[in-house]
Design a protein around this motif. Structure first.
Motif, PDB file in Angstrom:
ATOM      1  N   SER A   5       0.777  -1.159   0.181  1.00  0.00           N
ATOM      2  CA  SER A   5      -0.007  -0.019   0.089  1.00  0.00           C
ATOM      3  C   SER A   5       0.796   1.287  -0.077  1.00  0.00           C
ATOM      4  CB  SER A   5      -0.989  -0.203   1.191  1.00  0.00           C
ATOM      5  OG  SER A   5      -1.696   1.047   1.244  1.00  0.00           O
ATOM      6  N   ASN A   6       0.560   2.304  -0.633  1.00  0.00           N
ATOM      7  CA  ASN A   6       1.177   3.646  -0.977  1.00  0.00           C
ATOM      8  C   ASN A   6       0.847   4.652   0.323  1.00  0.00           C
ATOM      9  OD1 ASN A   6       2.726   2.535  -2.997  1.00  0.00           O
ATOM     10  ND2 ASN A   6       1.264   3.291  -4.711  1.00  0.00           N
ATOM     11  N   GLN A   7      -0.220   4.122   0.900  1.00  0.00           N
ATOM     12  CA  GLN A   7      -0.979   5.106   1.789  1.00  0.00           C
ATOM     13  C   GLN A   7      -1.225   4.578   3.129  1.00  0.00           C
ATOM     14  OE1 GLN A   7      -5.005   5.495   0.345  1.00  0.00           O
ATOM     15  NE2 GLN A   7      -4.613   6.880  -1.299  1.00  0.00           N
ATOM     16  N   PRO A   8      -0.934   5.624   4.021  1.00  0.00           N
ATOM     17  CA  PRO A   8      -1.011   5.346   5.567  1.00  0.00           C
ATOM     18  C   PRO A   8      -2.278   4.487   5.896  1.00  0.00           C
ATOM     19  CG  PRO A   8      -1.100   7.699   5.337  1.00  0.00           C
ATOM     20  CD  PRO A   8      -1.001   7.103   3.955  1.00  0.00           C
ATOM     21  N   ARG A   9      -2.211   3.883   6.998  1.00  0.00           N
ATOM     22  CA  ARG A   9      -3.267   2.963   7.286  1.00  0.00           C
ATOM     23  C   ARG A   9      -4.625   3.395   7.513  1.00  0.00           C
ATOM     24  NH1 ARG A   9      -2.644  -1.238  12.308  1.00  0.00           N
ATOM     25  NH2 ARG A   9      -3.749  -2.808  11.124  1.00  0.00           N
ATOM     26  N   ALA A  10      -4.723   4.724   7.973  1.00  0.00           N
ATOM     27  CA  ALA A  10      -5.890   5.661   8.330  1.00  0.00           C
ATOM     28  C   ALA A  10      -6.502   6.051   6.821  1.00  0.00           C
ATOM     29  CB  ALA A  10      -5.580   6.996   9.055  1.00  0.00           C
ATOM     30  N   LYS A  11      -5.752   5.976   5.722  1.00  0.00           N
ATOM     31  CA  LYS A  11      -6.477   6.468   4.456  1.00  0.00           C
ATOM     32  C   LYS A  11      -6.540   5.323   3.562  1.00  0.00           C
ATOM     33  CE  LYS A  11      -4.611  11.041   4.415  1.00  0.00           C
ATOM     34  NZ  LYS A  11      -3.768  12.044   3.649  1.00  0.00           N
ATOM     35  N   ARG A  12      -6.232   4.032   4.030  1.00  0.00           N
ATOM     36  CA  ARG A  12      -6.369   2.921   3.056  1.00  0.00           C
ATOM     37  C   ARG A  12      -7.978   2.432   3.006  1.00  0.00           C
ATOM     38  NH1 ARG A  12      -2.337  -0.951   5.769  1.00  0.00           N
ATOM     39  NH2 ARG A  12      -0.755   0.701   5.933  1.00  0.00           N
ATOM     40  N   ASN A  13      -8.212   1.964   1.872  1.00  0.00           N
ATOM     41  CA  ASN A  13      -9.493   1.643   1.804  1.00  0.00           C
ATOM     42  C   ASN A  13      -9.707   0.142   2.533  1.00  0.00           C
ATOM     43  OD1 ASN A  13     -12.208   0.814   0.623  1.00  0.00           O
ATOM     44  ND2 ASN A  13     -11.719   1.395  -1.354  1.00  0.00           N
ATOM     45  N   PRO A  14     -10.509  -0.116   3.155  1.00  0.00           N
ATOM     46  CA  PRO A  14     -10.917  -1.355   3.963  1.00  0.00           C
ATOM     47  C   PRO A  14     -11.537  -2.124   3.196  1.00  0.00           C
ATOM     48  CG  PRO A  14     -12.472   0.152   4.709  1.00  0.00           C
ATOM     49  CD  PRO A  14     -11.598   1.101   3.750  1.00  0.00           C
ATOM     50  N   VAL A  15     -11.908  -2.216   1.839  1.00  0.00           N
ATOM     51  CA  VAL A  15     -12.529  -3.110   1.145  1.00  0.00           C
ATOM     52  C   VAL A  15     -11.767  -4.178   0.821  1.00  0.00           C
ATOM     53  CG1 VAL A  15     -13.799  -3.433  -1.142  1.00  0.00           C
ATOM     54  CG2 VAL A  15     -13.967  -1.369   0.206  1.00  0.00           C
TER      55      VAL A  15
END
Length: 107
Positions: free
Chosen positions: A20-30
Motif C-alpha cells: 500500500s502507498n497510503q498510511p493505514r488511516a487512509k487505506r480503503n478497507p474493502v
C-alpha cells in the motif's frame, strides 16, 4: 482456522500493508474485508491455503518487481523531458534552456 492458515492469512495482510502507498488511516478497507470474507466462506482448507498462498506470492512479487524497476531504471516514471535531462546529466552534460518567447516580443 488451522495454524498454517492463520500464518498465511497474516502474511497476506502483511503484504497488503507493505504494497500500500497510503498510511493505514487512509487505506480503503474493502480489500481486507474481501480477504476476510474469502477466509470465512472457504469450503475446503486446501483450496483456502492455495488461494492465500497465491495471493500473498502475487503481492510479494509485484512489490519486489516495483522495487527492482525503481532501483535499476531510475528514469522510470519520468516524463520525456525529465528523462532526457537525467540522461544528459548522467554523462556530464546539461540540456540547453529552451527559448521562451515573451508576450511583448514580436517576430
Amino acid at each position: 482456522m488451522s495454524q498454517p492458515t492463520k500464518h498465511l492469512y497474516r502474511s497476506l495482510l502483511r503484504e497488503l500493508r507493505l504494497t500500500s502507498n497510503q498510511p493505514r488511516a487512509k487505506r480503503n478497507p474493502v480489500v481486507a474485508i474481501h480477504v476476510r470474507q474469502l477466509v470465512d466462506g472457504a469450503e475446503s482448507q486446501a483450496a483456502l491455503d492455495r488461494t492465500l498462498t497465491e495471493a500473498r506470492d502475487f503481492l510479494r512479487s509485484s512489490r519486489i518487481y516495483d522495487e527492482l524497476i525503481k532501483r535499476y531504471n531510475p528514469t522510470h516514471g519520468m516524463s520525456q523531458d525529465e528523462r532526457v535531462h537525467a540522461s544528459a546529466r548522467r554523462v556530464g552534460l546539461d540540456t540547453p534552456l529552451e527559448f521562451k518567447k515573451e508576450e511583448g516580443d514580436k517576430e
